[in-house]
Design a protein around this motif. Structure first.
Motif, PDB file in Angstrom:
ATOM      1  N   MET A 134       0.916  -1.397  -0.186  1.00 38.22           N
ATOM      2  CA  MET A 134      -0.125   0.183   0.204  1.00 38.22           C
ATOM      3  C   MET A 134       1.079   1.331  -0.114  1.00 38.22           C
ATOM      4  SD  MET A 134      -3.206   0.742   2.503  1.00 38.22           S
ATOM      5  CE  MET A 134      -3.030  -0.969   2.953  1.00 38.22           C
ATOM      6  N   GLN A 135       0.257   1.976  -0.963  1.00 37.78           N
ATOM      7  CA  GLN A 135       1.620   3.375  -1.450  1.00 37.78           C
ATOM      8  C   GLN A 135       0.905   4.412  -0.422  1.00 37.78           C
ATOM      9  OE1 GLN A 135       4.596   3.903  -2.803  1.00 37.78           O
ATOM     10  NE2 GLN A 135       3.843   1.313  -2.742  1.00 37.78           N
ATOM     11  N   VAL A 136       1.716   5.193   0.570  1.00 39.77           N
ATOM     12  CA  VAL A 136       0.891   6.674   0.745  1.00 39.77           C
ATOM     13  C   VAL A 136       0.368   7.554  -0.025  1.00 39.77           C
ATOM     14  CG1 VAL A 136       2.030   8.425   1.931  1.00 39.77           C
ATOM     15  CG2 VAL A 136       3.669   6.365   2.846  1.00 39.77           C
ATOM     16  N   ASP A 137      -1.081   8.152  -0.134  1.00 35.19           N
ATOM     17  CA  ASP A 137      -1.533   8.753  -0.474  1.00 35.19           C
ATOM     18  C   ASP A 137      -0.936  10.007  -1.407  1.00 35.19           C
ATOM     19  OD1 ASP A 137      -4.526   9.445  -1.617  1.00 35.19           O
ATOM     20  OD2 ASP A 137      -5.111  11.031  -0.243  1.00 35.19           O
ATOM     21  N   GLU A 138      -1.039  10.944  -2.533  1.00 39.75           N
ATOM     22  CA  GLU A 138       0.001  11.251  -2.478  1.00 39.75           C
ATOM     23  C   GLU A 138      -0.596  13.071  -1.801  1.00 39.75           C
ATOM     24  OE1 GLU A 138       0.040  11.872  -6.908  1.00 39.75           O
ATOM     25  OE2 GLU A 138       0.450   9.660  -7.072  1.00 39.75           O
ATOM     26  N   THR A 139      -2.188  12.388  -1.710  1.00 37.57           N
ATOM     27  CA  THR A 139      -2.400  14.384  -1.035  1.00 37.57           C
ATOM     28  C   THR A 139      -2.222  14.038   0.364  1.00 37.57           C
ATOM     29  OG1 THR A 139      -4.372  12.979  -0.473  1.00 37.57           O
ATOM     30  CG2 THR A 139      -4.521  14.253  -2.260  1.00 37.57           C
ATOM     31  N   ALA A 140      -1.681  13.726   0.321  1.00 38.94           N
ATOM     32  CA  ALA A 140      -1.287  13.118   1.934  1.00 38.94           C
ATOM     33  C   ALA A 140       0.244  12.968   2.221  1.00 38.94           C
ATOM     34  CB  ALA A 140      -1.266  11.387   3.104  1.00 38.94           C
ATOM     35  N   THR A 141       1.014  13.007   1.255  1.00 38.23           N
ATOM     36  CA  THR A 141       2.411  12.375   1.360  1.00 38.23           C
ATOM     37  C   THR A 141       2.748  14.811   1.040  1.00 38.23           C
ATOM     38  OG1 THR A 141       2.602  10.922   0.221  1.00 38.23           O
ATOM     39  CG2 THR A 141       4.513  12.649   0.392  1.00 38.23           C
ATOM     40  N   GLY A 142       2.407  15.633   1.063  1.00 34.75           N
ATOM     41  CA  GLY A 142       2.689  16.812   0.954  1.00 34.75           C
ATOM     42  C   GLY A 142       2.312  17.454   2.470  1.00 34.75           C
ATOM     43  N   ASP A 143       1.617  16.559   3.338  1.00 37.32           N
ATOM     44  CA  ASP A 143       1.350  17.177   4.554  1.00 37.32           C
ATOM     45  C   ASP A 143       2.267  16.750   4.997  1.00 37.32           C
ATOM     46  OD1 ASP A 143       0.022  18.700   6.511  1.00 37.32           O
ATOM     47  OD2 ASP A 143      -1.223  17.170   6.972  1.00 37.32           O
ATOM     48  N   VAL A 144       2.023  16.074   5.187  1.00 34.53           N
ATOM     49  CA  VAL A 144       2.956  14.578   5.870  1.00 34.53           C
ATOM     50  C   VAL A 144       4.748  14.993   6.066  1.00 34.53           C
ATOM     51  CG1 VAL A 144       4.342  12.401   6.019  1.00 34.53           C
ATOM     52  CG2 VAL A 144       1.895  12.363   5.959  1.00 34.53           C
ATOM     53  N   ILE A 145       5.255  15.573   4.360  1.00 35.70           N
ATOM     54  CA  ILE A 145       6.417  16.059   4.850  1.00 35.70           C
ATOM     55  C   ILE A 145       6.439  17.705   4.932  1.00 35.70           C
ATOM     56  CG2 ILE A 145       8.026  17.116   2.350  1.00 35.70           C
ATOM     57  CD1 ILE A 145       7.296  14.946   0.984  1.00 35.70           C
ATOM     58  N   LYS A 146       5.906  18.285   5.120  1.00 35.38           N
ATOM     59  CA  LYS A 146       6.079  19.448   6.002  1.00 35.38           C
ATOM     60  C   LYS A 146       5.937  19.349   7.524  1.00 35.38           C
ATOM     61  CE  LYS A 146       2.668  22.044   2.513  1.00 35.38           C
ATOM     62  NZ  LYS A 146       1.044  22.527   2.684  1.00 35.38           N
ATOM     63  N   ARG A 147       5.567  18.223   7.744  1.00 33.84           N
ATOM     64  CA  ARG A 147       5.500  18.049   9.221  1.00 33.84           C
ATOM     65  C   ARG A 147       6.753  17.919   9.492  1.00 33.84           C
ATOM     66  NH1 ARG A 147      -0.348  17.479  11.619  1.00 33.84           N
ATOM     67  NH2 ARG A 147      -1.727  17.362  10.131  1.00 33.84           N
TER      68      ARG A 147
END
Length: 88
Positions: free
Chosen positions: A1-14
């Motif tokens: 299972m891959q990390v959803d692309e929409t969540a990736t940006g938020d996770v990277i910021k965090r």
């Protein structure tokens, strides 16, 4: 299972924010700052990392809920449960 692309940006910021906080904690230790201040900052870093992990798990749960009927959803949900508990 891959990390959803929409969540990736938020996770990277965090994670980048947490990275900066960790650098700050290192600086505080090097300066000999009060231990209570250092611990408070470490707690903030810990929360930031937890939030990043929970965001990834939430993304995975969303994928499980919308998975194709042919996929074994129980296996995916078990994996997500284990991941969730590893952060709890």
């Amino acid at each position: 299972m891959q990390v959803d692309e929409t969540a990736t940006g938020d996770v990277i910021k965090r994670l980048r924010r947490a990275e900066g906080q960790i650098r700050g904690v290192i600086g505080m230790l090097e300066e000999g700052r009060d231990c209570a201040e250092v611990v408070m900052q470490l707690a903030a870093v810990s929360r930031a990392l937890d939030r990043a992990g929970f965001k990834i798990i939430a993304s995975g749960l969303q994928q499980c809920l919308t998975a194709d009927e042919g996929e074994d959803q129980s296996v995916n949900l078990e994996r997500m449960e284990k991941l969730f508990l590893s952060l709890a």
